[in-house]
Scaffold this active site. Sequence first.
Site, PDB file in Angstrom:
ATOM      1  N   HIS A  56      46.581 -24.695 -15.272  1.00 52.90           N
ATOM      2  CA  HIS A  56      47.749 -24.608 -16.162  1.00 52.90           C
ATOM      3  C   HIS A  56      48.324 -23.198 -16.200  1.00 52.90           C
ATOM      4  O   HIS A  56      49.032 -22.848 -17.132  1.00 52.90           O
ATOM      5  CB  HIS A  56      47.361 -25.018 -17.586  1.00 52.90           C
ATOM      6  CG  HIS A  56      46.660 -26.334 -17.681  1.00 52.90           C
ATOM      7  ND1 HIS A  56      47.242 -27.486 -17.223  1.00 52.90           N
ATOM      8  CD2 HIS A  56      45.440 -26.675 -18.159  1.00 52.90           C
ATOM      9  CE1 HIS A  56      46.392 -28.497 -17.420  1.00 52.90           C
ATOM     10  NE2 HIS A  56      45.295 -28.023 -17.976  1.00 52.90           N
ATOM     11  N   LYS A 104      43.223 -26.672 -27.485  1.00 54.73           N
ATOM     12  CA  LYS A 104      44.132 -27.786 -27.190  1.00 54.73           C
ATOM     13  C   LYS A 104      43.376 -29.105 -27.424  1.00 54.73           C
ATOM     14  O   LYS A 104      42.186 -29.215 -27.103  1.00 54.73           O
ATOM     15  CB  LYS A 104      44.617 -27.707 -25.737  1.00 54.73           C
ATOM     16  CG  LYS A 104      45.375 -26.415 -25.437  1.00 54.73           C
ATOM     17  CD  LYS A 104      46.208 -26.467 -24.171  1.00 54.73           C
ATOM     18  CE  LYS A 104      45.432 -26.708 -22.891  1.00 54.73           C
ATOM     19  NZ  LYS A 104      44.323 -25.736 -22.635  1.00 54.73           N
ATOM     20  N   ASP A 109      37.413 -30.188 -24.671  1.00 56.98           N
ATOM     21  CA  ASP A 109      37.683 -28.876 -25.279  1.00 56.98           C
ATOM     22  C   ASP A 109      37.244 -28.860 -26.735  1.00 56.98           C
ATOM     23  O   ASP A 109      36.601 -27.910 -27.205  1.00 56.98           O
ATOM     24  CB  ASP A 109      39.182 -28.546 -25.219  1.00 56.98           C
ATOM     25  CG  ASP A 109      39.679 -28.264 -23.798  1.00 56.98           C
ATOM     26  OD1 ASP A 109      39.032 -28.738 -22.853  1.00 56.98           O
ATOM     27  OD2 ASP A 109      40.711 -27.602 -23.649  1.00 56.98           O
ATOM     28  N   HIS A 218      47.678 -33.002 -17.114  1.00 58.53           N
ATOM     29  CA  HIS A 218      46.600 -33.230 -16.149  1.00 58.53           C
ATOM     30  C   HIS A 218      46.958 -34.410 -15.257  1.00 58.53           C
ATOM     31  O   HIS A 218      46.096 -35.054 -14.677  1.00 58.53           O
ATOM     32  CB  HIS A 218      45.294 -33.558 -16.863  1.00 58.53           C
ATOM     33  CG  HIS A 218      44.904 -32.565 -17.891  1.00 58.53           C
ATOM     34  ND1 HIS A 218      45.281 -32.686 -19.203  1.00 58.53           N
ATOM     35  CD2 HIS A 218      44.196 -31.421 -17.801  1.00 58.53           C
ATOM     36  CE1 HIS A 218      44.799 -31.649 -19.881  1.00 58.53           C
ATOM     37  NE2 HIS A 218      44.151 -30.868 -19.061  1.00 58.53           N
TER      38      HIS A 218
END
Lengths: 330, 330
Positions: A56, A104, A109, A218
Amino acid sequence: MKKLINSAESVVTDALRGVAAAHPDLRVDPGNRIVFRASGPRPGKVGLVSGGGSGHEPLHAGFVGYGMLDAACPGEIFTSPVPDQVIEAGAAVDGGAGVLHIVKNYTGDVLNFHMAAELCAEEGMQVASVLVDDDVAVRDSLHTAGRRGTGATVFVEKIAGALAETGAPLAEVARVAREVNARSRSFGVALSACTTPVSGKPTFELSETEVELGVGIHGEPGRSRGPMREARELVRLAVDALHEDLPVSGDVLVMVNGMGGTPLIELYVTFAEVADALADRGARAVRSLVGDYVTSLDMQGFSVTVCHLTEELTRLWDAPVQTPALRWGR
Amino acid sequence: MKKLINSAESVVTDALRGVAAAHPDLRVDPGNRIVFRASGPRPGKVGLVSGGGSGHEPLHAGFVGYGMLDAACPGEIFTSPVPDQVIEAGAAVDGGAGVLHIVKNYTGDVLNFHMAAELCAEEGMQVASVLVDDDVAVRDSLHTAGRRGTGATVFVEKIAGALAETGAPLAEVARVAREVNARSRSFGVALSACTTPVSGKPTFELSETEVELGVGIHGEPGRSRGPMREARELVRLAVDALHEDLPVSGDVLVMVNGMGGTPLIELYVTFAEVADALADRGARAVRSLVGDYVTSLDMQGFSVTVCHLTEELTRLWDAPVQTPALRWGR
């Protein structure tokens, strides 16, 4: 698939070597895969730590520096960093005023940052977390419970980073970070899928006449597939989606973000249409970013992120920042 | 071909609307297609004017602002601006100290800037021109007599722009611009061709196992076609080509430039290899840029530009700059 890499296995560490070579203001710990400000922690300043899967860029390492992050923890491509990275990063940047985790909203995560936060708290570190979940496209998806976190991450990191530089306490920095997230909404449109180095194949197939509406970063599927249209119409769909979720009005901060494979000339065409579409809703794009900020490898397409400004948020947005990918005012 | 545009005919004017909406520091004359600093000319300062075909963004409009260009004249995609644009731009930015034209070495650009310079001189304006011809790949090509002008344009605009801000006279600003060009060399590698909005087809075909070595920024053919290799080997070929032409040594300014469709993570991998390849030659990348600066629409690939620094050039490179695409130090 052709990529400028040495191998799929070494792409993240090779890129970190490049970051270290290009940016003397940053310090890279290649073993733990952490990018820090070279200047180290400042006593009394809240330390900001973010991270997430690679792919990213410039998110997150490109936002480490004065007025923004203190450290970034990149995982493998599209893969969460491990708790150890986050713990190491926090310990290194804590100037005694605690650490804010900017996370995020993806399952991996959230889990790994949560685990890191618990372990840090056990060691006596003050830790607060803010979850970024600005993408209005889908509720729950392949990698998420609830909304995905995308473009607003840049706004959260910039604005919370600016407040942290003033010496504000952790609770205040966390409060403003949550406020930015609450006031921000994003929507993405893909003209093509992305291809990860490991798989070597696009994450989905789009024909020459189709676009993916509400795509994730993604290569997750979006809301729906639709016919390719001119920029003006694609932008209207995106701005309508934002407006349905949180009516746009007043002064806004807008990002037109490229997904990694989109030429800048097309992003400026897109921004012109976004500014017009917002104006038609009675909103004014008084601050803006146009470029690649939260990418999805080589994907072609764009996302729009809108943040409803307040006087405080505008002032913090305008404050000096000195990072590889955002710099002004100093 | 899918592009974020409204039509092939309106892409340049639509993008200029976006530039105007995103950058309040810039003023756009949509009729003449000129991008100016909103602050207007400064009495006693040499005015810097550049331009060329569109499709290379952020070049040139993204480099208008304090410490760099005073005006940019974009032509249609891959098409020279017309003399009238250049004349209008010069007249508007001349603060009484004359105007410097920065011209990339392509037949159309050279012809049209030359015609503009003659007409300006007839009107009594002081005009000097500097030709950028840094690309070592080919001597004479489809659009050029001699070498093509590519990445060094960014260095010339930045360094000459910094000197102009100090109030230096036109002859001095032209002298430093020529020196930067003389000390700079570039070489590009394409993993894919680009597709113009009008043609809708790639400018050449490359298989999944091939790269184009020494490619130009308009999809012109390069020196040769070769097998796709890992980043390290492609970089060695590029740095060897630079070195053969002007041996690299000492302190250098390096740009690893994306062609428009290359993810930033791959450019950092590439930069790591460039820094290593230079170090093996005894050179040190003491200043650098990594990102999209001189693009070729959606082309995948990179170029490397190396400028052999002097104390003066380093100081001028480090001087404050405030443009959409380059900003630091103020």
